[in-house]
Design a protein around this motif. Sequence first.
Motif, PDB file in Angstrom:
ATOM      1  N   GLU A   1       0.819  -1.214   0.000  1.00 38.61           N
ATOM      2  CA  GLU A   1       0.000   0.000   0.000  1.00 38.61           C
ATOM      3  C   GLU A   1       0.854   1.267   0.000  1.00 38.61           C
ATOM      4  N   THR A   2       1.956   1.236   0.724  1.00 35.35           N
ATOM      5  CA  THR A   2       2.754   2.451   0.861  1.00 35.35           C
ATOM      6  C   THR A   2       3.567   2.783  -0.378  1.00 35.35           C
ATOM      7  N   LEU A   3       3.592   1.881  -1.347  1.00 36.69           N
ATOM      8  CA  LEU A   3       4.251   2.211  -2.617  1.00 36.69           C
ATOM      9  C   LEU A   3       3.618   3.439  -3.248  1.00 36.69           C
ATOM     10  N   THR A   4       2.292   3.567  -3.101  1.00 33.91           N
ATOM     11  CA  THR A   4       1.580   4.704  -3.697  1.00 33.91           C
ATOM     12  C   THR A   4       1.280   5.804  -2.680  1.00 33.91           C
ATOM     13  N   ARG A   5       1.286   5.485  -1.406  1.00 32.30           N
ATOM     14  CA  ARG A   5       0.902   6.465  -0.391  1.00 32.30           C
ATOM     15  C   ARG A   5       2.078   7.254   0.167  1.00 32.30           C
ATOM     16  N   GLY A   6       3.285   6.726   0.035  1.00 32.62           N
ATOM     17  CA  GLY A   6       4.445   7.416   0.571  1.00 32.62           C
ATOM     18  C   GLY A   6       4.562   7.346   2.076  1.00 32.62           C
ATOM     19  N   GLU A   7       3.869   6.416   2.712  1.00 30.66           N
ATOM     20  CA  GLU A   7       3.919   6.259   4.163  1.00 30.66           C
ATOM     21  C   GLU A   7       5.214   5.560   4.556  1.00 30.66           C
ATOM     22  N   GLU A   8       5.901   6.088   5.558  1.00 32.18           N
ATOM     23  CA  GLU A   8       7.118   5.449   6.057  1.00 32.18           C
ATOM     24  C   GLU A   8       6.762   4.339   7.037  1.00 32.18           C
ATOM     25  N   LEU A   9       7.551   3.269   7.016  1.00 32.90           N
ATOM     26  CA  LEU A   9       7.332   2.138   7.910  1.00 32.90           C
ATOM     27  C   LEU A   9       8.576   1.897   8.747  1.00 32.90           C
ATOM     28  N   ARG A  10       8.347   1.575  10.007  1.00 34.33           N
ATOM     29  CA  ARG A  10       9.440   1.215  10.917  1.00 34.33           C
ATOM     30  C   ARG A  10       9.022  -0.044  11.646  1.00 34.33           C
ATOM     31  N   VAL A  11       9.957  -0.949  11.881  1.00 33.31           N
ATOM     32  CA  VAL A  11       9.650  -2.175  12.609  1.00 33.31           C
ATOM     33  C   VAL A  11      10.560  -2.293  13.820  1.00 33.31           C
ATOM     34  N   ILE A  12      10.034  -2.940  14.864  1.00 29.89           N
ATOM     35  CA  ILE A  12      10.837  -3.292  16.027  1.00 29.89           C
ATOM     36  C   ILE A  12      10.986  -4.806  16.006  1.00 29.89           C
ATOM     37  N   VAL A  13      12.213  -5.288  15.978  1.00 31.05           N
ATOM     38  CA  VAL A  13      12.437  -6.722  15.849  1.00 31.05           C
ATOM     39  C   VAL A  13      13.688  -7.118  16.625  1.00 31.05           C
ATOM     40  N   ARG A  14      13.609  -8.233  17.328  1.00 29.77           N
ATOM     41  CA  ARG A  14      14.772  -8.704  18.087  1.00 29.77           C
ATOM     42  C   ARG A  14      15.899  -9.150  17.161  1.00 29.77           C
ATOM     43  N   ASP A  15      15.536  -9.840  16.085  1.00 37.17           N
ATOM     44  CA  ASP A  15      16.537 -10.389  15.164  1.00 37.17           C
ATOM     45  C   ASP A  15      16.227  -9.916  13.748  1.00 37.17           C
ATOM     46  N   PRO A  16      16.868  -8.854  13.292  1.00 34.47           N
ATOM     47  CA  PRO A  16      16.596  -8.358  11.938  1.00 34.47           C
ATOM     48  C   PRO A  16      16.856  -9.400  10.857  1.00 34.47           C
ATOM     49  N   GLY A  17      17.679 -10.408  11.143  1.00 34.65           N
ATOM     50  CA  GLY A  17      17.959 -11.441  10.159  1.00 34.65           C
ATOM     51  C   GLY A  17      16.740 -12.267   9.795  1.00 34.65           C
ATOM     52  N   LYS A  18      15.689 -12.212  10.619  1.00 38.15           N
ATOM     53  CA  LYS A  18      14.464 -12.945  10.317  1.00 38.15           C
ATOM     54  C   LYS A  18      13.590 -12.213   9.299  1.00 38.15           C
ATOM     55  N   LEU A  19      13.939 -10.972   9.006  1.00 36.37           N
ATOM     56  CA  LEU A  19      13.212 -10.225   7.979  1.00 36.37           C
ATOM     57  C   LEU A  19      13.821 -10.532   6.612  1.00 36.37           C
TER      58      LEU A  19
END
Length: 298
Positions: free
Chosen positions: A22-40
């Motif tokens: 959705e944010t491809l067209t909306r320009g909304e920034e996304l942030r995530v909180i994750v213990r292990d970024p390698g799982k993304l």
Amino acid sequence: MIVITAPTGQIGSRLLDILLNETLTRGEELRVIVRDPGKLPDAVRARVDVVTGSHGDAEVVDRAFAGADAVFWLVPPDPQAPSLDAAYSGFTRAAAKAFTAHGVEHVVGVSALGRGTPVAGRAGLVTASLAMDDLIANTGVAYRALANPTFMDNLLRQVASIRDDGVFTDTVAADRKAPTAATRDIAEAAAGLLLDRSWTGTGEVPVLGPEDLSANDMARIMSDVLGRPVRYERQSLDDFRAALTGYSVGDALVEGYVDMMRAKDDGLDDGVQRTPQTASLTTFREWCEEVLKPAVQA
């Protein structure tokens, strides 16, 4: 900016996929909180701001909520939590302070059905989850609690038993009909609220699925979809308690689960009527065809 907690879980990962599209067209920034970024996945890490750590940690949420307009809040399971309050409200207190400190305006949380029912005060994990909702709502943010029944996806924990023995278990009466919801529909509901933040105040958004089903109904549907007999076996609460203890779940959480399941059999999930607004789309048959069957065949 939208902040997503638990982005690698069943609901959070699906939500993140939806928001990235959705944010491809909306320009909304996304942030995530994750213990292990390698799982993304690499493609995801390239498109989101990553804050590493636990969202129960005050320093982590202080960094993550800076500049945030909205937050998706999901408390991860903690089998060794010393109490149900610690597992839910205790985990959330640092975030609740950070919502206020950083002027976060909208929060969407994953919670449970049951508020207002006679058993809500003795429903274990659900009672604790509803108290967490109150904690967040009392910060003054606009808050929507996704009020969920049992997840269809919980059956994935029993894939081996369904495949090898044609059996699934639960503690509710075999003929008790109740709502169930697919986690993908919960993610869709969260995405809708996070992207259209015109709502104000506090409240619940029930996600009930399209129909009430009993365990016997579910066994019949699974049998049809899998092309093999599947039957339901009711587990006693004592056996359920013993199984949880065998998995090294702490005493507080064991009793919380037992109390929740007892309350579900006493009508915990019966308090909200299904309407076009509360009925999510995925039927149990569709979920079995698209999720359970591939898992059983894998």
